[in-house]
Each structure stands twice: as C-alpha cells, then as structure tokens.
Design a protein around this motif. Structure first.
Motif, short mmCIF file in Angstrom:
data_model
loop_
_atom_site.label_atom_id
_atom_site.label_comp_id
_atom_site.label_asym_id
_atom_site.label_seq_id
_atom_site.Cartn_x
_atom_site.Cartn_y
_atom_site.Cartn_z
N PHE A 93 32.00 25.08 -58.09
CA PHE A 93 32.95 26.19 -58.20
C PHE A 93 34.36 25.75 -58.58
O PHE A 93 35.20 26.58 -58.90
N GLY A 94 34.64 24.46 -58.48
CA GLY A 94 35.94 23.96 -58.95
C GLY A 94 37.13 24.34 -58.09
O GLY A 94 38.25 24.43 -58.59
N ILE A 95 36.92 24.57 -56.79
CA ILE A 95 38.04 24.89 -55.90
C ILE A 95 37.86 24.19 -54.56
O ILE A 95 36.74 23.82 -54.17
N SER A 96 38.96 23.99 -53.84
CA SER A 96 38.93 23.48 -52.48
C SER A 96 40.20 23.92 -51.78
O SER A 96 41.09 24.52 -52.40
N LEU A 97 40.31 23.61 -50.50
CA LEU A 97 41.40 24.14 -49.67
C LEU A 97 41.80 23.08 -48.65
O LEU A 97 40.96 22.31 -48.19
N VAL A 98 43.09 23.04 -48.32
CA VAL A 98 43.54 22.15 -47.24
C VAL A 98 44.52 22.90 -46.34
O VAL A 98 45.24 23.79 -46.79
N ARG A 99 44.50 22.51 -45.08
CA ARG A 99 45.55 22.90 -44.13
C ARG A 99 46.37 21.65 -43.87
O ARG A 99 45.82 20.57 -43.65
N ILE A 100 47.71 21.78 -43.88
CA ILE A 100 48.58 20.64 -43.63
C ILE A 100 49.50 20.99 -42.46
O ILE A 100 50.21 22.00 -42.50
N ASP A 101 49.48 20.15 -41.44
CA ASP A 101 50.35 20.31 -40.28
C ASP A 101 51.42 19.23 -40.30
O ASP A 101 51.15 18.08 -40.65
N TYR A 102 52.63 19.61 -39.92
CA TYR A 102 53.77 18.69 -39.94
C TYR A 102 54.50 18.72 -38.61
O TYR A 102 54.82 19.79 -38.09
N ALA A 103 54.78 17.55 -38.07
CA ALA A 103 55.67 17.45 -36.92
C ALA A 103 57.11 17.67 -37.40
O ALA A 103 57.37 17.65 -38.62
N PRO A 104 58.05 17.90 -36.50
CA PRO A 104 59.46 17.95 -36.94
C PRO A 104 59.82 16.68 -37.71
O PRO A 104 59.56 15.57 -37.25
N TYR A 105 60.34 16.86 -38.91
CA TYR A 105 60.67 15.77 -39.82
C TYR A 105 59.44 14.96 -40.23
O TYR A 105 59.55 13.80 -40.64
N GLY A 106 58.29 15.59 -40.14
CA GLY A 106 57.05 14.96 -40.60
C GLY A 106 56.94 15.01 -42.12
O GLY A 106 57.46 15.91 -42.77
N LEU A 107 56.23 14.04 -42.66
CA LEU A 107 56.12 13.89 -44.11
C LEU A 107 54.67 13.81 -44.55
O LEU A 107 53.87 13.07 -43.96
N ASN A 108 54.32 14.56 -45.59
CA ASN A 108 53.09 14.31 -46.34
C ASN A 108 53.52 13.40 -47.49
O ASN A 108 54.14 13.87 -48.45
N PRO A 109 53.28 12.08 -47.38
CA PRO A 109 53.92 11.11 -48.26
C PRO A 109 53.61 11.33 -49.75
O PRO A 109 52.62 11.99 -50.08
N PRO A 110 54.45 10.78 -50.62
CA PRO A 110 54.20 10.89 -52.06
C PRO A 110 52.78 10.47 -52.41
O PRO A 110 52.33 9.39 -52.03
N HIS A 111 52.08 11.35 -53.12
CA HIS A 111 50.68 11.12 -53.47
C HIS A 111 50.34 11.90 -54.73
O HIS A 111 51.14 12.70 -55.22
N THR A 112 49.17 11.66 -55.25
CA THR A 112 48.69 12.43 -56.41
C THR A 112 47.27 12.91 -56.14
O THR A 112 46.55 12.34 -55.31
N HIS A 113 46.88 13.96 -56.84
CA HIS A 113 45.49 14.42 -56.88
C HIS A 113 45.01 14.22 -58.32
O HIS A 113 45.38 15.00 -59.21
N PRO A 114 44.22 13.18 -58.58
CA PRO A 114 43.85 12.88 -59.96
C PRO A 114 42.99 13.94 -60.63
O PRO A 114 42.91 13.97 -61.87
N ARG A 115 42.37 14.82 -59.84
CA ARG A 115 41.47 15.79 -60.45
C ARG A 115 41.80 17.25 -60.11
O ARG A 115 40.95 18.12 -60.30
#
Length: 228
Positions: A93-115
C-alpha cells in the motif's frame, strides 16, 4: 483536537500521499542481491503475500498508539512505528505511520528516510523542526528550512533529506507522522557516522569533518542511542 480526530487527519494525509504516489516505486530494502537458487531466496521487494483465504481482520489491525513511548533516554524521544513489519495488511500500500514522543527539550536527532516522504503534525507541545536540502552548486551552502510547530500544525519532510524535530517546550510533546512507504527506513546521521560496526576509519572522518582525530576517537567511543 481530540486524539481520534488527530489520528483521522493523519490517516487522510497518508491516504492522499498514497493515492498521489500509488505505491513504492523502488527498492523496499537497502539491497536485494540476486540468487539463482530459488531455495535460498529470503526477501522480495516487499513481503510475500499471505493466502487470501486465511486473511483475517487482525491482519489489518494494530493497537497501542495511545501508549506513550519511553522517553527516558539520552535524546529524550521515542518513535513508535506502524509499518509492514508489525501491520502486515500494509503490504503493497506504500504507507506507514509513526507516533513520536518527546521529553521537555527532547530531540528526534537529524536523520533521513531513504524511501519515504514524511508528513508530520503536532498533537501536544511545541516543536522546532527543519530539513536541509541536498548539496547545492559550487560555493553554496546546503539550505536549511525550519519552522516552529504548535498543536494542529503540519510540516512535510521530503524523501531522503536530513531532518529533525526538537521539543522547545517545558512539557512533553507528541506528534504523529505519515510516510509514503510501507518500509521507509531510517538513517540517524550521528549513529551511522560515528557508531557504525565496524567503525569508519578515523582518518576518513577527521578529514571529512576537518577536526583532530582525537575528536573523532572520542565521538566513536560514545554510545549512540537509537530512539526507534
């Protein structure tokens, strides 16, 4: 905005993305080495299909996105993914989903999604988000696009580009994101560069980052947390 209406919004965005793209146009793995012996074949571009006669509703169902991820870690974030690996009905189907939780001053670090391209929207908190363009022409710098997002705001991260999210608030934050691949992949830049196995030669990294090799050795000696 309730969590039900929020998830519905994400689902609509994911479907729109899927319709415009139809399905994954290229490889769903990092590589697929050809073999002549069919008995040794393990992976295909996606997943082998289940016999339709034994498919059930549970193949299209997954619970748990109401449960916050564990943000007690060095980066202060946790990504809970829903993709073809834990929701088999997403296959092709070509789709997906994510939930992202962050603490105060939390970081989802620099990244890539190649596809996959990512469409993110904030449910709670305030996020500083951004992505960097691919290499420009001579004597030009990679351009950075950033935005402060509040609940209900939406931001797009184009496929393959380095991007991040940082919680600039003093309270926890929550975001959901749809991706235009059933298996978008993720490459966390710091982890890949300084935490690879085996390590990248420190001469290579010292020259690439134009720092002393001792700095590289220090960075390679650190534990690089994977928040996925």
């Amino acid at each position: 905005m309730t969590i039900k209406s929020f998830v519905l919004t994400i689902a609509i965005l994911a479907v729109v993305t899927s319709i415009s793209h139809a399905s994954d146009p290229s490889s769903l793995q990092d590589f697929c080495v050809a073999v002549n012996d069919s008995m040794t074949t393990v992976f295909v571009n996606g997943k082998v299909c289940k016999d339709p006669k034994v498919v059930t509703a549970d193949d299209f169902f997954k619970s748990g996105l109401n449960v916050p991820g564990n943000i007690s870690n060095p980066v202060g974030s946790a990504v809970t993914a829903v993709n073809v690996n834990n929701l088999p009905g997403l296959n092709t189907f070509g789709i997906s989903l994510v939930r992202i939780d962050y603490a105060p001053y939390g970081l989802n670090p620099p990244h890539t999604h190649p596809r996959g391209t990512e469409v993110l929207t904030v449910l709670e908190g305030t996020l500083y988000v951004g992505f960097v363009l691919s290499n420009p022409g001579p004597n030009m710098k990679n351009k950075l696009f950033t935005k402060i997002l509040h609940p209900g705001d939406v931001f797009v991260f184009p496929i393959g580009l380095i991007h991040f999210q940082f919680n600039v608030g003093k309270t926890n934050a929550v975001a959901f994101a749809g991706l235009s691949s059933q298996n978008p992949g993720v490459i966390t830049i710091a982890n890949a560069v300084f935490g690879s196995d085996p390590p990248i030669n420190n001469d290579v990294l010292a020259k690439a980052f134009q720092v002393d090799k001792k700095v590289v050795d220090y960075l390679q000696s650190q534990f690089w947390w994977d928040n996925n």
